[in-house]
Write an enzyme that holds these catalytic residues in place. Structure first.
Site, mmCIF file in Angstrom:
data_model
loop_
_atom_site.group_PDB
_atom_site.id
_atom_site.type_symbol
_atom_site.label_atom_id
_atom_site.label_comp_id
_atom_site.label_asym_id
_atom_site.label_seq_id
_atom_site.Cartn_x
_atom_site.Cartn_y
_atom_site.Cartn_z
ATOM 1 N N GLU A 147 0.837 -1.212 0.000
ATOM 2 C CA GLU A 147 0.000 0.000 0.000
ATOM 3 C C GLU A 147 0.863 1.249 0.000
ATOM 4 O OE1 GLU A 147 -4.162 -1.171 2.299
ATOM 5 O OE2 GLU A 147 -2.653 -0.046 3.380
ATOM 6 N N TRP A 194 7.795 -1.348 19.883
ATOM 7 C CA TRP A 194 6.945 -2.262 20.665
ATOM 8 C C TRP A 194 5.929 -3.068 19.864
ATOM 9 C CZ3 TRP A 194 1.895 -0.896 20.032
ATOM 10 C CH2 TRP A 194 1.611 0.434 19.739
ATOM 11 N N LYS A 195 5.788 -2.762 18.571
ATOM 12 C CA LYS A 195 4.757 -3.461 17.792
ATOM 13 C C LYS A 195 5.416 -4.222 16.638
ATOM 14 C CE LYS A 195 0.133 -2.099 16.260
ATOM 15 N NZ LYS A 195 -0.654 -0.881 15.962
ATOM 16 N N VAL A 217 2.143 -7.314 5.647
ATOM 17 C CA VAL A 217 0.693 -7.413 5.851
ATOM 18 C C VAL A 217 0.249 -6.216 6.683
ATOM 19 C CG1 VAL A 217 -1.171 -8.807 6.852
ATOM 20 C CG2 VAL A 217 0.749 -9.925 5.678
ATOM 21 N N HIS A 268 3.331 -0.927 7.307
ATOM 22 C CA HIS A 268 3.934 -0.126 6.235
ATOM 23 C C HIS A 268 4.667 1.100 6.765
ATOM 24 C CE1 HIS A 268 1.207 -2.496 3.719
ATOM 25 N NE2 HIS A 268 2.095 -2.272 2.782
ATOM 26 N N HIS A 269 4.070 1.760 7.727
ATOM 27 C CA HIS A 269 4.685 3.000 8.225
ATOM 28 C C HIS A 269 5.841 2.703 9.162
ATOM 29 C CE1 HIS A 269 0.761 4.134 6.629
ATOM 30 N NE2 HIS A 269 1.413 5.209 6.220
ATOM 31 N N ARG A 270 5.759 1.574 9.886
ATOM 32 C CA ARG A 270 6.890 1.165 10.717
ATOM 33 C C ARG A 270 8.082 0.842 9.817
ATOM 34 N NH1 ARG A 270 3.530 -3.292 13.651
ATOM 35 N NH2 ARG A 270 1.932 -2.465 12.257
HETATM 36 P P1 ADP Z 1 0.010 0.291 8.223
HETATM 37 O O1 ADP Z 1 -1.109 0.157 9.209
HETATM 38 O O2 ADP Z 1 -0.256 1.257 7.117
HETATM 39 O O3 ADP Z 1 0.527 -1.035 7.727
HETATM 40 P P2 ADP Z 1 1.686 0.826 10.465
HETATM 41 O O4 ADP Z 1 0.891 -0.232 11.167
HETATM 42 O O5 ADP Z 1 3.147 0.651 10.440
HETATM 43 O O6 ADP Z 1 1.207 1.026 9.009
HETATM 44 O O7 ADP Z 1 1.342 2.237 11.151
HETATM 45 C C1 ADP Z 1 2.126 2.789 12.180
HETATM 46 C C2 ADP Z 1 1.985 1.978 13.455
HETATM 47 O O8 ADP Z 1 3.104 2.219 14.274
HETATM 48 C C3 ADP Z 1 0.775 2.283 14.298
HETATM 49 O O9 ADP Z 1 -0.036 1.150 14.307
HETATM 50 C C4 ADP Z 1 1.330 2.548 15.690
HETATM 51 O O10 ADP Z 1 0.599 1.859 16.673
HETATM 52 C C5 ADP Z 1 2.708 1.965 15.605
HETATM 53 N N1 ADP Z 1 3.702 2.571 16.504
HETATM 54 C C6 ADP Z 1 3.736 3.810 17.032
HETATM 55 N N2 ADP Z 1 4.821 3.965 17.803
HETATM 56 C C7 ADP Z 1 5.504 2.792 17.762
HETATM 57 C C8 ADP Z 1 6.718 2.321 18.368
HETATM 58 N N3 ADP Z 1 7.454 3.110 19.162
HETATM 59 N N4 ADP Z 1 7.091 1.065 18.116
HETATM 60 C C9 ADP Z 1 6.367 0.271 17.310
HETATM 61 N N5 ADP Z 1 5.222 0.647 16.723
HETATM 62 C C10 ADP Z 1 4.790 1.895 16.933
#
Ligand code: ADP
Length: 243
Positions: free
Chosen positions: A30, A51-52, A68, A71-73
């Site tokens: 995306e 953390w995610k 999946v 994307h933004h991470r």
């Molecule tokens: P997409 O949903 O477009 O695939 P992401 O899931 O990567 O993109 O969107 C950014 C995510 O990063 C958010 O879900 C947010 O919860 C998460 N996030 C914010 N801060 C942190 C962090 N310090 N470590 C890991 N994840 C984070």
């Protein structure tokens, strides 16, 4: 970026195993939203903790992983110069993994939206069967209101243009943009006047998602909405360990 209306599921949080995967082995499916990218970078550099975990799926026949979720991470870590990210590898084609879509909806002046779409070269034609055509995947979108429906012919290119117009108009405050996980929720909100119009499209299949990344293309933001049987528990990984 608009607000999200997520359907209420009861998905358990589960401690899952993660592995470190190189960022350059990950493929997005995306387009990114600048605001979300900035928010992630601010968060991860502020706390120094990641953390995610990323959710990935092996691309069949390639030494690559489909992103999946994350994307933004992924883009944020790349921008910071990191090399790898903790990731959970999914059995993507298992029935446990579902793919749906998001339905963009807006509150605002229809004529203004139509005018902007026209400017981008997007054709919008009144058609009472639009929703049916959209659900069959024969058009890019149906634009459905309380007593009017339009079809937007085309496919990926037109979806990207619609997404761009909505994002820009929302940033400028010309419309209120809301993404619905379920079109029924959008229609219920339309009935009570909370939104004016909803864009309906067919959700891509997992096969279509894989084909798209294999040819190096991407969907517009918020095209797929993946639902898993669990939410991975938070992990505690130092950002500096990802370099
Ligand atoms: P997409 O949903 O477009 O695939 P992401 O899931 O990567 O993109 O969107 C950014 C995510 O990063 C958010 O879900 C947010 O919860 C998460 N996030 C914010 N801060 C942190 C962090 N310090 N470590 C890991 N994840 C984070």
């Amino acid at each position: 970026m608009g607000v999200e209306k997520v359907p209420k599921y009861n998905i358990p949080i589960k401690k899952v195993e993660y592995v470190y995967i190189e960022l350059d082995k990950m493929k997005p499916h995306e387009q990114l939203v600048q605001k979300e990218l900035e928010a992630f970078i601010e968060s991860v550099t502020g706390s120094g903790v990641f953390w995610k975990p990323m959710l990935l799926a092996k691309v069949p026949g390639e030494d690559m992983y489909l992103i999946v979720d994350g994307h933004h991470r992924w883009a944020g870590l790349m921008k910071l110069g990191a090399k790898k990210a903790p990731s959970v590898i999914l059995d993507y084609f298992s029935d446990d993994v579902k793919v749906y879509t998001w339905y963009p909806a807006f509150k605002g002046d229809l004529d203004k939206v139509l005018e902007r779409l026209k400017k981008e070269g997007v054709e919008v034609i009144e058609d009472s069967n639009a929703e049916e055509l959209a659900e069959k995947g024969e058009i890019a979108f149906a634009l459905v209101g309380k007593d009017k429906a339009f079809k937007i012919p085309g496919a990926l290119k037109e979806q990207k243009l619609v997404s761009k117009v909505l994002d820009e108009m929302s940033v400028k405050g010309e419309i209120e943009l809301i993404y619905y996980g379920l079109k029924e929720d959008a229609k219920a909100d339309m009935d009570v006047g909370e939104i004016d119009y909803v864009f309906i499209r067919k959700a891509p299949s997992k096969e279509e998602v894989m084909e798209l990344v294999k040819r190096g293309d991407v969907y517009s933001p918020k095209t797929t909405r993946h639902v898993l049987p669990f939410i991975p528990d938070k992990i505690d990984v130092k950002l500096e360990d990802l370099f």
